[in-house]
Design a protein around this motif. Structure first.
Motif, mmCIF file in Angstrom:
data_model
loop_
_atom_site.group_PDB
_atom_site.id
_atom_site.type_symbol
_atom_site.label_atom_id
_atom_site.label_comp_id
_atom_site.label_asym_id
_atom_site.label_seq_id
_atom_site.Cartn_x
_atom_site.Cartn_y
_atom_site.Cartn_z
ATOM 1 N N GLU A 230 -4.791 74.877 23.222
ATOM 2 C CA GLU A 230 -4.309 74.352 21.944
ATOM 3 C C GLU A 230 -5.140 74.846 20.770
ATOM 4 O O GLU A 230 -4.623 75.027 19.674
ATOM 5 C CB GLU A 230 -4.334 72.818 21.967
ATOM 6 C CG GLU A 230 -3.428 72.201 23.015
ATOM 7 C CD GLU A 230 -3.635 70.710 23.160
ATOM 8 O OE1 GLU A 230 -4.424 70.117 22.383
ATOM 9 O OE2 GLU A 230 -3.010 70.125 24.056
ATOM 10 N N VAL A 231 -6.449 75.033 20.986
ATOM 11 C CA VAL A 231 -7.369 75.410 19.907
ATOM 12 C C VAL A 231 -8.201 76.601 20.369
ATOM 13 O O VAL A 231 -8.788 76.578 21.453
ATOM 14 C CB VAL A 231 -8.301 74.227 19.538
ATOM 15 C CG1 VAL A 231 -9.304 74.649 18.478
ATOM 16 C CG2 VAL A 231 -7.491 73.031 19.060
ATOM 17 N N LEU A 232 -8.261 77.630 19.526
ATOM 18 C CA LEU A 232 -9.061 78.816 19.787
ATOM 19 C C LEU A 232 -9.813 79.167 18.510
ATOM 20 O O LEU A 232 -9.207 79.542 17.511
ATOM 21 C CB LEU A 232 -8.161 79.976 20.226
ATOM 22 C CG LEU A 232 -8.845 81.303 20.519
ATOM 23 C CD1 LEU A 232 -9.863 81.161 21.645
ATOM 24 C CD2 LEU A 232 -7.797 82.360 20.866
ATOM 25 N N LEU A 233 -11.132 79.021 18.535
ATOM 26 C CA LEU A 233 -11.971 79.306 17.367
ATOM 27 C C LEU A 233 -12.809 80.550 17.659
ATOM 28 O O LEU A 233 -13.625 80.551 18.576
ATOM 29 C CB LEU A 233 -12.879 78.112 17.053
ATOM 30 C CG LEU A 233 -12.165 76.767 16.848
ATOM 31 C CD1 LEU A 233 -13.175 75.678 16.513
ATOM 32 C CD2 LEU A 233 -11.103 76.865 15.766
ATOM 33 N N LEU A 234 -12.609 81.590 16.858
ATOM 34 C CA LEU A 234 -13.261 82.878 17.087
ATOM 35 C C LEU A 234 -13.927 83.453 15.844
ATOM 36 O O LEU A 234 -14.395 84.583 15.879
ATOM 37 C CB LEU A 234 -12.213 83.899 17.574
ATOM 38 C CG LEU A 234 -11.498 83.584 18.879
ATOM 39 C CD1 LEU A 234 -10.327 84.529 19.079
ATOM 40 C CD2 LEU A 234 -12.466 83.661 20.039
ATOM 41 N N HIS A 235 -13.975 82.718 14.740
ATOM 42 C CA HIS A 235 -14.455 83.319 13.489
ATOM 43 C C HIS A 235 -15.930 83.726 13.584
ATOM 44 O O HIS A 235 -16.680 83.240 14.417
ATOM 45 C CB HIS A 235 -14.185 82.411 12.286
ATOM 46 C CG HIS A 235 -14.923 81.107 12.300
ATOM 47 N ND1 HIS A 235 -14.423 79.993 12.912
ATOM 48 C CD2 HIS A 235 -16.130 80.762 11.791
ATOM 49 C CE1 HIS A 235 -15.291 79.000 12.775
ATOM 50 N NE2 HIS A 235 -16.329 79.447 12.109
ATOM 51 N N ASP A 236 -16.300 84.636 12.727
ATOM 52 C CA ASP A 236 -17.663 85.172 12.622
ATOM 53 C C ASP A 236 -18.122 85.891 13.887
ATOM 54 O O ASP A 236 -19.239 85.703 14.363
ATOM 55 C CB ASP A 236 -18.661 84.069 12.238
ATOM 56 C CG ASP A 236 -18.430 83.549 10.840
ATOM 57 O OD1 ASP A 236 -17.953 84.320 9.995
ATOM 58 O OD2 ASP A 236 -18.695 82.366 10.594
#
Length: 153
Positions: free
Chosen positions: A122-128
């Motif tokens: 549901e959630v995928l955080l890949l920033h930086d």
């Protein structure tokens, strides 16, 4: 301690009905290594790719992980490869946080090959991260079929 040794130790403990309260990985102590949420974010010192390999090796034993938080860990490309291999054992993963994890194009490509199988994500955080244009292309390919995904950063 190598990942295979950690897995064997956990299996032995499980067989004799003992509960391990803490485990030390790369000089840091971690509680609750088994559960639905594993949060290794923002630790000092940050977990490195070798620690990631040990933790993901445990997914063969703990297949109930639904949230994995590795923000500000030094996952890098080697850790991404270990993570991709380990994620095959946790198909019910709903949240994966890898912000500021020093992942490059190769690591992102490896991860995205596994992401296609994470149907509950549901959630995928890949920033930086340092993924470049090829990494973004890999992400786009990896997201096909992820109908539950509601947040991508």
């Amino acid at each position: 301690m190598e990942a295979e040794q950690v897995i064997l130790a956990w299996k032995c403990l499980e067989q004799i009905k003992e509960v391990l309260q803490k485990v030390q990985i790369q000089g840091s102590w971690y509680n609750k290594l088994f559960g639905t949420t594993l949060d290794f974010s923002n630790r000092r010192p940050p977990m490195q790719s070798r620690g990631i390999a040990i933790v993901t090796g445990l997914f063969q034993v703990n297949t109930t992980v639904q949230q994995l938080k590795l923000n500000h860990c030094v996952v890098a490309d080697d850790g991404a490869r270990s993570l991709a291999n380990g994620m095959t054992f946790i198909p019910d993963l709903q949240r994966l946080e890898l912000s500021s994890a020093d992942i490059g194009t190769y690591g992102m490509r490896t991860l995205c090959n596994t992401l296609t199988k994470m149907k509950n994500l549901e959630v995928l955080l890949l920033h930086d991260n340092h993924i470049g244009d090829q990494g973004v292309t890999s992400i786009a390919k990896g997201l096909k079929g992820l109908t539950q995904l509601t947040q991508l950063d």
